[in-house]
Design a protein around this motif. Structure first.
Motif, PDB file in Angstrom:
ATOM      1  N   ASN A 106       6.503-106.403 105.285  1.00  0.00           N
ATOM      2  CA  ASN A 106       7.723-106.368 104.556  1.00  0.00           C
ATOM      3  C   ASN A 106       7.463-106.570 103.105  1.00  0.00           C
ATOM      4  O   ASN A 106       7.852-105.908 102.066  1.00  0.00           O
ATOM      5  N   GLY A 107       6.450-107.714 102.718  1.00  0.00           N
ATOM      6  CA  GLY A 107       6.074-107.816 101.441  1.00  0.00           C
ATOM      7  C   GLY A 107       5.369-106.754 100.868  1.00  0.00           C
ATOM      8  O   GLY A 107       5.299-106.438  99.480  1.00  0.00           O
ATOM      9  N   ILE A 108       4.212-106.191 101.532  1.00  0.00           N
ATOM     10  CA  ILE A 108       3.440-104.938 101.137  1.00  0.00           C
ATOM     11  C   ILE A 108       4.356-104.027 100.646  1.00  0.00           C
ATOM     12  O   ILE A 108       4.432-103.180  99.497  1.00  0.00           O
ATOM     13  N   ALA A 109       5.312-103.470 101.556  1.00  0.00           N
ATOM     14  CA  ALA A 109       6.205-102.332 101.268  1.00  0.00           C
ATOM     15  C   ALA A 109       7.134-102.708  99.997  1.00  0.00           C
ATOM     16  O   ALA A 109       7.495-101.930  99.187  1.00  0.00           O
ATOM     17  N   TYR A 110       7.463-104.110  99.884  1.00  0.00           N
ATOM     18  CA  TYR A 110       8.367-104.277  98.710  1.00  0.00           C
ATOM     19  C   TYR A 110       7.488-104.156  97.296  1.00  0.00           C
ATOM     20  O   TYR A 110       7.924-103.582  96.566  1.00  0.00           O
ATOM     21  N   VAL A 111       6.217-104.666  97.402  1.00  0.00           N
ATOM     22  CA  VAL A 111       5.548-104.227  96.004  1.00  0.00           C
ATOM     23  C   VAL A 111       5.289-102.942  95.949  1.00  0.00           C
ATOM     24  O   VAL A 111       5.527-102.279  94.899  1.00  0.00           O
ATOM     25  N   ARG A 112       4.943-102.081  96.938  1.00  0.00           N
ATOM     26  CA  ARG A 112       4.557-100.622  96.791  1.00  0.00           C
ATOM     27  C   ARG A 112       6.002-100.067  96.325  1.00  0.00           C
ATOM     28  O   ARG A 112       5.880 -99.121  95.508  1.00  0.00           O
ATOM     29  N   ASP A 113       6.990-100.266  96.800  1.00  0.00           N
ATOM     30  CA  ASP A 113       8.356 -99.637  96.721  1.00  0.00           C
ATOM     31  C   ASP A 113       8.877 -99.953  95.437  1.00  0.00           C
ATOM     32  O   ASP A 113       9.937 -99.301  94.693  1.00  0.00           O
ATOM     33  N   HIS A 114       8.762-101.078  94.968  1.00  0.00           N
ATOM     34  CA  HIS A 114       9.515-101.822  93.761  1.00  0.00           C
ATOM     35  C   HIS A 114       8.678-102.349  92.575  1.00  0.00           C
ATOM     36  O   HIS A 114       9.302-102.429  91.708  1.00  0.00           O
ATOM     37  N   LEU A 115       7.374-102.515  92.791  1.00  0.00           N
ATOM     38  CA  LEU A 115       6.718-103.384  91.529  1.00  0.00           C
ATOM     39  C   LEU A 115       5.480-102.450  91.102  1.00  0.00           C
ATOM     40  O   LEU A 115       4.791-102.915  90.204  1.00  0.00           O
ATOM     41  N   THR A 116       5.256-101.218  91.566  1.00  0.00           N
ATOM     42  CA  THR A 116       4.400-100.256  90.981  1.00  0.00           C
ATOM     43  C   THR A 116       4.939 -99.582  90.046  1.00  0.00           C
ATOM     44  O   THR A 116       4.412 -98.146  90.045  1.00  0.00           O
ATOM     45  N   TRP A 117       6.052 -99.546  89.274  1.00  0.00           N
ATOM     46  CA  TRP A 117       6.592 -98.961  88.294  1.00  0.00           C
ATOM     47  C   TRP A 117       5.512 -98.468  87.192  1.00  0.00           C
ATOM     48  O   TRP A 117       4.629 -99.430  86.911  1.00  0.00           O
ATOM     49  N   PRO A 118       5.621 -97.350  86.437  1.00  0.00           N
ATOM     50  CA  PRO A 118       5.004 -97.019  85.365  1.00  0.00           C
ATOM     51  C   PRO A 118       5.067 -98.076  84.133  1.00  0.00           C
ATOM     52  O   PRO A 118       6.138 -98.403  83.981  1.00  0.00           O
ATOM     53  N   ALA A 119       4.001 -98.393  83.650  1.00  0.00           N
ATOM     54  CA  ALA A 119       4.272 -99.359  82.147  1.00  0.00           C
ATOM     55  C   ALA A 119       4.852 -98.682  81.357  1.00  0.00           C
ATOM     56  O   ALA A 119       4.298 -97.465  80.817  1.00  0.00           O
ATOM     57  N   ALA A 120       5.545 -99.369  80.462  1.00  0.00           N
ATOM     58  CA  ALA A 120       6.090 -98.788  79.133  1.00  0.00           C
ATOM     59  C   ALA A 120       4.888 -98.510  78.196  1.00  0.00           C
ATOM     60  O   ALA A 120       3.771 -99.397  78.287  1.00  0.00           O
ATOM     61  N   GLN A 121       4.901 -97.601  77.466  1.00  0.00           N
ATOM     62  CA  GLN A 121       3.898 -97.237  76.564  1.00  0.00           C
ATOM     63  C   GLN A 121       4.150 -97.569  75.094  1.00  0.00           C
ATOM     64  O   GLN A 121       3.393 -97.576  74.137  1.00  0.00           O
ATOM     65  N   GLY A 122       5.324 -98.093  74.987  1.00  0.00           N
ATOM     66  CA  GLY A 122       5.770 -98.620  73.535  1.00  0.00           C
ATOM     67  C   GLY A 122       7.119 -99.133  73.803  1.00  0.00           C
ATOM     68  O   GLY A 122       7.680 -99.362  74.887  1.00  0.00           O
ATOM     69  N   SER A 123       7.669 -99.363  72.301  1.00  0.00           N
ATOM     70  CA  SER A 123       9.119-100.007  72.569  1.00  0.00           C
ATOM     71  C   SER A 123      10.310 -98.875  73.004  1.00  0.00           C
ATOM     72  O   SER A 123      10.129 -97.654  72.700  1.00  0.00           O
ATOM     73  N   PHE A 124      11.449 -99.304  73.550  1.00  0.00           N
ATOM     74  CA  PHE A 124      12.614 -98.334  73.913  1.00  0.00           C
ATOM     75  C   PHE A 124      13.105 -97.703  72.824  1.00  0.00           C
ATOM     76  O   PHE A 124      13.924 -97.121  72.515  1.00  0.00           O
ATOM     77  N   GLU A 125      12.790 -98.494  71.555  1.00  0.00           N
ATOM     78  CA  GLU A 125      13.454 -98.293  70.443  1.00  0.00           C
ATOM     79  C   GLU A 125      12.619 -97.110  69.466  1.00  0.00           C
ATOM     80  O   GLU A 125      13.261 -96.467  68.651  1.00  0.00           O
ATOM     81  N   ASP A 126      11.486 -96.498  70.125  1.00  0.00           N
ATOM     82  CA  ASP A 126      10.594 -95.775  69.324  1.00  0.00           C
ATOM     83  C   ASP A 126      11.291 -94.352  69.189  1.00  0.00           C
ATOM     84  O   ASP A 126      10.932 -93.890  68.136  1.00  0.00           O
ATOM     85  N   GLY A 127      12.271 -94.117  70.343  1.00  0.00           N
ATOM     86  CA  GLY A 127      12.660 -92.751  70.171  1.00  0.00           C
ATOM     87  C   GLY A 127      14.099 -92.425  69.480  1.00  0.00           C
ATOM     88  O   GLY A 127      14.923 -91.611  69.454  1.00  0.00           O
TER      89      GLY A 127
END
Length: 344
Positions: free
Chosen positions: A320-341
């Motif tokens: 259950n923990g492996i699935a949680y990490v795979r499905d919820h914590l492997t998001w793409p990392a921010a490449q800069g501030s959300f204000e940049d655009g």
């Protein structure tokens, strides 16, 4: 294109009833991308360590990355044996367990040096572990007795000297092999909070091999997981992911080993008190993913599931923990501030 910082991995110590092959088959079937076996899983039928080529083949045949080696138990034995405590016996061979504290310590040191050689051959530079009771059981209670210092003794000063001396050979060997010994800040060890760990670094003159294995589930006596890992952030090279709850009105310290009766309960990742999203973000903030990827030469860093429960089946909880990490914590990392655009 944004890349994921993390991948799902799993700790092997709790799954010691499985062989390495069985553990990796279970990890693969549960959706893990990597695994962190315990040192015991790397031992052959004769008790000696398996060949690096054989271990590498087992991982490659399952399509899993070798994310580190859990060495918690033998390192804890090494720095605890001097106390004469019987609690080291489950983690050493039966014939060794009958020997004197000094002999047990010597055995543990020899074993760990051999394990360091194997890790180096496997190109593993991150060893999650925890140092043992170098300051004595009185100090390990964490209770602020007025008895830690007297006219002819000082438990803290003596513990500092003992830690530096007893770990010198292991630290030297780790540095020579480019290995980072990642202490899991944990009750009943040589460093139970961030300040304790930073003290170990100071008394060892900033030794580069002294790292941290982040685990937020051991922050349940006043120090929050955020304040702890912000204090030691630059030393975090490994990370477990684990959750817990506190039952209100029950004592956190009690002399009952039945986990179902304890106030602090380890639980499955989704149902505990820790916000796992915020924990994963904090690890990024303190530089863990970048640090791990640099020293290990990997494309992503593992979030090593160590999900435990006194009420739920171990294999179910871990999967259950492996699935949680795979499905919820492997998001793409921010490449800069959300204000940049924003703006024209």
């Amino acid at each position: 294109m944004a890349q994921s910082l993390y991948h799902a991995s799993i700790e092997g110590a709790q799954h010691g009833a499985k062989s390495l092959e069985q553990f990796l088959d279970y990890a693969k079937a549960s959706g893990a991308a990597g695994a962190q076996p315990s040192n015991y899983m790397l031992q052959g039928p004769d008790g000696g360590l398996r060949k690096a080529s054989e271990i590498r083949d087992v991982f490659e045949s399952r399509g899993l990355s070798l994310d580190g080696i859990s060495t918690h138990c033998p390192v804890w034995v090494h720095t605890t044996a001097w106390t004469g405590s019987p609690t080291v016996r489950p983690f050493v061979p039966a014939d060794v367990a009958k020997q004197s504290p000094a002999q047990i310590e010597a055995w543990a040191e020899t074993y760990l040096l051999q394990l360091f050689d194997l890790a180096a051959e496997l190109k593993i530079r991150v060893l999650p572990m925890f140092w043992g009771v170098a300051f004595g059981w009185e100090a390990a209670t964490g209770y602020p007795w007025g008895f830690w210092q007297g006219g002819d003794y000082d438990l803290i000063k003596e513990g500092q000297e003992r830690f530096v001396a007893k770990t010198a050979t292991l630290r030297k060997a780790a540095n020579e092999r480019g290995i980072i010994l990642c202490h899991e800040i944990h009750p009943g060890t040589a460093a139970m909070c961030a300040d304790d760990f930073n003290m170990l670094v100071d008394i060892c003159d900033g030794d580069a091999c002294l790292g941290v294995n982040a685990d937020p589930s051991h922050c349940w006596e006043g120090e929050s997981w955020e304040s702890r890992f912000l204090k030691v952030g630059k030393r975090v090279y490994a990370a477990h992911i684990k959750n817990f709850v506190i039952r209100p009105g029950l004592p956190l310290r009690m002399m009952d080993g039945d986990w179902q009766k304890r106030a602090m309960q380890f639980v499955d990742l989704p149902s505990g008190d820790i916000n796992m999203q915020r924990y994963a973000e904090l690890l990024n903030h303190i530089g863990y993913p970048a640090r791990y990827k640099q020293v290990m030469g990997r494309a992503s860093a593992p979030l090593v599931v160590e999900a435990e429960s006194a009420h739920k089946d171990l294999d179910w909880t871990s999967a259950n923990g492996i699935a949680y990490v795979r499905d919820h914590l492997t998001w793409p990392a921010a490449q800069g501030s959300f204000e940049d655009g924003m703006g024209s």
